[in-house]
Design a protein around this motif. Structure first.
Motif, short mmCIF file in Angstrom:
data_model
loop_
_atom_site.label_atom_id
_atom_site.label_comp_id
_atom_site.label_asym_id
_atom_site.label_seq_id
_atom_site.Cartn_x
_atom_site.Cartn_y
_atom_site.Cartn_z
N ALA A 68 29.11 35.24 33.42
CA ALA A 68 30.19 34.13 33.28
C ALA A 68 30.67 33.63 34.37
N ASP A 69 31.65 32.61 34.36
CA ASP A 69 32.15 31.96 35.63
C ASP A 69 33.46 32.63 35.79
N ALA A 70 33.90 32.52 36.96
CA ALA A 70 35.03 33.47 37.49
C ALA A 70 36.14 33.47 36.78
N GLU A 71 36.70 32.38 36.11
CA GLU A 71 37.95 32.28 35.37
C GLU A 71 37.55 33.13 34.12
N THR A 72 36.48 33.03 33.49
CA THR A 72 36.33 33.91 32.21
C THR A 72 36.37 35.46 32.53
N LYS A 73 35.77 35.84 33.69
CA LYS A 73 35.68 37.15 34.32
C LYS A 73 37.10 37.71 34.39
N PHE A 74 38.02 36.99 34.84
CA PHE A 74 39.16 37.31 35.39
C PHE A 74 40.16 37.48 33.93
N VAL A 110 38.99 38.24 30.80
CA VAL A 110 38.75 39.22 30.04
C VAL A 110 39.24 40.48 30.79
N GLU A 111 39.11 40.58 32.24
CA GLU A 111 39.61 41.67 32.98
C GLU A 111 40.97 41.91 32.81
N LYS A 112 41.99 40.79 32.71
CA LYS A 112 43.49 41.11 32.37
C LYS A 112 43.58 41.42 31.29
N GLU A 113 42.90 41.16 30.23
CA GLU A 113 43.32 40.97 28.64
C GLU A 113 42.88 42.69 28.57
N ARG A 161 42.13 23.89 32.07
CA ARG A 161 41.62 25.27 32.15
C ARG A 161 40.55 25.57 31.22
N HIS A 162 39.67 26.47 31.23
CA HIS A 162 39.00 26.77 30.05
C HIS A 162 39.29 27.55 28.89
N TRP A 163 40.35 28.18 29.05
CA TRP A 163 40.86 29.25 28.16
C TRP A 163 42.53 28.89 27.92
N LYS A 190 43.24 32.97 38.36
CA LYS A 190 43.00 34.08 39.58
C LYS A 190 44.36 34.56 40.01
N PRO A 191 44.26 35.95 40.89
CA PRO A 191 45.68 36.10 41.12
C PRO A 191 46.50 35.47 42.13
N ALA A 192 47.78 35.45 41.95
CA ALA A 192 48.59 34.62 42.72
C ALA A 192 48.52 34.52 44.11
#
Length: 692
Positions: free
Chosen positions: A157-163, A165-168, A499-501, A665-667
């Motif tokens: 997946a793209d970076a936004e999607t990975k991040f 899911v990781e956060k959730e 954004r994607h999501w 992504k992280p701040a």
């Protein structure tokens, strides 16, 4: 103070903690009954409609938002029912749909609860907040959903999607999803109770608008337009209230020490004694929740998702700021007391209710700047247009007023924001006081944008001068700075439209970063060239003189050390009531001790400022956010050329690097993308200790 910006209720459902900060889909028709939906309820053209379409009454508002909750449940049911391998299409999309629906329902409820003049709508909105939060907590503890999300393969997946899911997944664990069934039941019960406590806490603040009566002669020193707009009542007395259009001018200009003290005492006791007990219950329940989720304190629990990561880092940061501001605070107080002693030779100290008044006189005598001289150049309508024009130039967007837009009060204005002719968002300005309205200044995110499907919306709820026929609404520079600050939050929300999501859209960065973009935008209000584009005399039309702005800029640097120390009182109080056993917390004593430790002023007996310190609910233990963000804001501002702040080149790069990514992504990475390096402390330290 800019506080309210992102009024996220800090409950255990951290996986869904942005319930009232961002949003997703638009309202369903008011006539729709809240029946359980069937089939795939994907995005519709409703997502481009104004959120207040149909001007619903209390029953219709409830129906609309209960329908959204049911649609969210249906999306989760589809997710759980999947038997085949987990994919983004069959798992993440329905999860994000549910998140967006809950966000939207909660955001609408919170806005109307704080802004509607209709008591039935406010009551219905509070109940909706409870219902949305209850399901959000239930979802955050749903082990089937957690297992489904864990089963997702996002390696390609793209970076936004990975991040995302990781956060959730992280936030599910923090919410207690991996605890046993009895513990999860306890977590849900405590969460539900905390939502009710938070509603009660904020309702008490909103509804307690206190007043005092004064003789007309006692307003001596106040601006002429202020006096003209405060006519005596039938009893020959003038009524002053504690909302900012009255409180600010009185505390800065009124010569009567007695009037200032009386109004100060009422202001500092808003919502007291009611909120003393409410806050104690809030502290106790949050400590209970943290322990259920495996944390020693609420402070450690709530900071786990912040840039700091734990309460120890926060404590170290507060100590660092206190040390850095020592010389500046001492210098400021010495200068303040010396000015008072010119008029009161026997004076040995300055009291809290005197600080604004004597600070103003220091600016006049030591810096040759009278704040009242600037006010005629800052009529509200010109300020509003200035906010629009300056940000349009900087960020390359345009604003289009929407006549006859559906709004919750006749005083509200609606605008569309366009980028290259394409509408990318819609926002509302609710800028003047009225009864039962939120009485501070804040950005309320209504929904975040998702590329091609959802249009972002947001509102500013403020209490600035003006809004009545014949009143030019002359503002102080502090009012103007507040407007720009809150508009910065609004733009942050608007610019994440692609954004994607839903879970990445809106202001979704770590909570201790969200103030930085708005604090940085305040810098433009200290720039003569920027102010002269809109600060024009409300009678003659002449632009504000450069020399006046230069003197203002120099004069307003005075007392920043004292201001920083006051912020540390607030930051330490918010940490100290949440980082220990609630049985050890004495709120009044803690407040008094912190004033003594950090400020040269004597704590005023009989005041209880914590009772109206709304951030003790929304920000809870993380009020340090404002100073943490300011450190970052000062460093980001260093990238702009001070002699040409309206050059859009850097501003547009900043927009794309820091604002547009939202929570993708992280701040710290966002800031590094913009600066080309990690942010540092040097710019802040230079600002704090500079005397010119």
């Amino acid at each position: 103070m800019n506080f309210m910006h992102e009024r996220i209720r800090a409950t255990a459902s951290l996986a869904l903690a942005a319930i009232v900060a961002c949003a997703a889909v638009a309202p369903v028709s008011a006539k729709d009954a809240p029946a359980a939906p069937k089939g795939n309820m994907g995005p519709s053209t409703e997502t481009t409609l104004p959120f207040w379409t149909g001007a619903p009454n209390a029953a219709q508002l409830t129906s609309q938002n209960q329908n959204r909750i049911l649609r969210a449940r249906a999306a989760i049911d589809r997710l759980v029912a999947v038997k085949e391998p987990r994919t983004i299409e069959n798992t993440l999309k329905p999860y994000d749909e549910a998140l967006g629906l809950l966000d939207f329902a909660g955001s609408v409820a919170q806005l109307i609860e704080n802004a509607s003049a209709d008591s039935a709508l406010r009551t219905a909105s509070e109940k909706l907040t409870e219902d949305v939060s209850a399901y959000a907590t239930e979802l955050s503890l749903n082990q089937d959903v957690y297992a489904a999300m864990k089963g997702l393969d996002v390696s390609k997946a793209d970076a936004e999607t990975k991040f995302y899911v990781e956060k959730e997944l992280r936030d599910f664990r923090l919410a207690g999803v991996d605890k046993d069934l009895p513990t999860r039941a306890q977590i849900k019960a405590v969460n539900d109770e905390l939502v009710k406590i938070g509603l009660e806490f904020n309702r008490n603040i909103r509804e307690d608008v206190r007043t005092i009566k004064v003789k007309p002669a006692e307003l001596e020193g106040c601006p002429a337009d202020f006096i003209a707009s405060h006519k005596p009542d039938a009893d020959g007395m003038v009524t002053l209230d504690i909302n900012y259009p009255d409180y600010g001018p009185v505390m800065s200009y009124c010569k009567s020490d007695d009037v200032r003290k009386r109004l100060y005492m009422e202001f500092q006791n808003r919502a007291y004694p009611k909120n003393e007990d409410v806050l104690k219950r809030m502290i106790t329940k949050r400590a209970e929740l943290a322990k259920l989720c495996g944390y020693a304190s609420w402070a450690d629990y709530i900071t786990a998702t912040k840039m700091t990561g734990n309460s120890k880092v926060v404590r170290d940061f507060i100590d660092k700021i206190v040390a850095a501001s020592s010389d500046a605070a001492t210098r400021d107080y010495t200068q303040l007391l010396a000015r008072k002693q010119k008029d009161v030779p026997a004076a040995k100290s300055v009291d809290f209710w005197e600080t604004g008044y004597w600070q103003e006189l220091v600016r006049r005598t030591d810096y040759n700047f009278d704040s009242q001289a600037l006010r005629p150049y800052l009529a509200y309508d010109r300020v509003k247009q200035g906010v629009l024009d300056v940000t349009s130039t900087m960020f390359g967007v345009t604003y289009r007023p929407v006549k006859d837009a559906p709004v919750w009060d006749p005083a509200v204005e609606c605008y569309e924001i366009l980028d290259g002719g394409k509408m990318i968002g819609r926002f509302y300005l609710d800028m003047h006081p009225r009864p039962n309205k939120y009485n501070h200044a804040a950005h309320f995110g209504i929904r975040g944008g998702v590329s091609g499907t959802k249009l972002p919306e947001a509102a500013l709820i403020c209490n600035l001068p003006g809004g009545t026929a014949g009143d030019p609404g002359l503002c102080d520079i502090g009012d103007v700075t507040t407007f720009f600050h809150e508009f910065g939050h609004l733009l942050h929300n608007m610019f994440t439209y692609d954004r994607h999501w839903s879970g990445s859209a809106g202001i979704r960065t770590e909570r201790d970063f969200v103030e930085a973009p708005s604090q940085m935008l305040e810098e433009w209000m200290r720039d003569p060239k920027t102010l002269q584009t809109f600060a024009k005399h409300y009678q003659s039309g002449e632009p504000v003189p450069t020399d006046l702005v230069t003197r203002m800029r120099r004069a307003n640097e005075f007392a920043k050390g004292l201001t920083v120390r006051r912020q540390m009182v607030y930051a330490d109080l918010s940490l100290s009531i949440y980082d220990r056993d609630p049985a050890l917390v004495d709120i009044d004593q803690t407040a008094q001790d912190l004033v003594k430790r950090y400020q040269p002023f004597t704590y005023v007996p009989g005041t209880h400022f914590y009772a109206s310190f709304g951030h003790l609910d929304g920000y809870s233990a993380v009020y340090y956010t404002y100073m943490w963000s300011l450190v970052i804001a000062k460093d980001m501002f260093s990238a702009f050329h001070p002699d040409n702040l309206l050059d859009p080149t850097v501003a547009k790069r900043y927009r794309m690097a820091v604002l547009a990514p939202g929570g993708s992504k992280p701040a710290a990475e966002l800031v590094q993308d913009f600066l080309g390096r990690p942010y540092g402390f040097d710019s802040y330290a230079h600002w704090l200790n500079a005397t010119e």
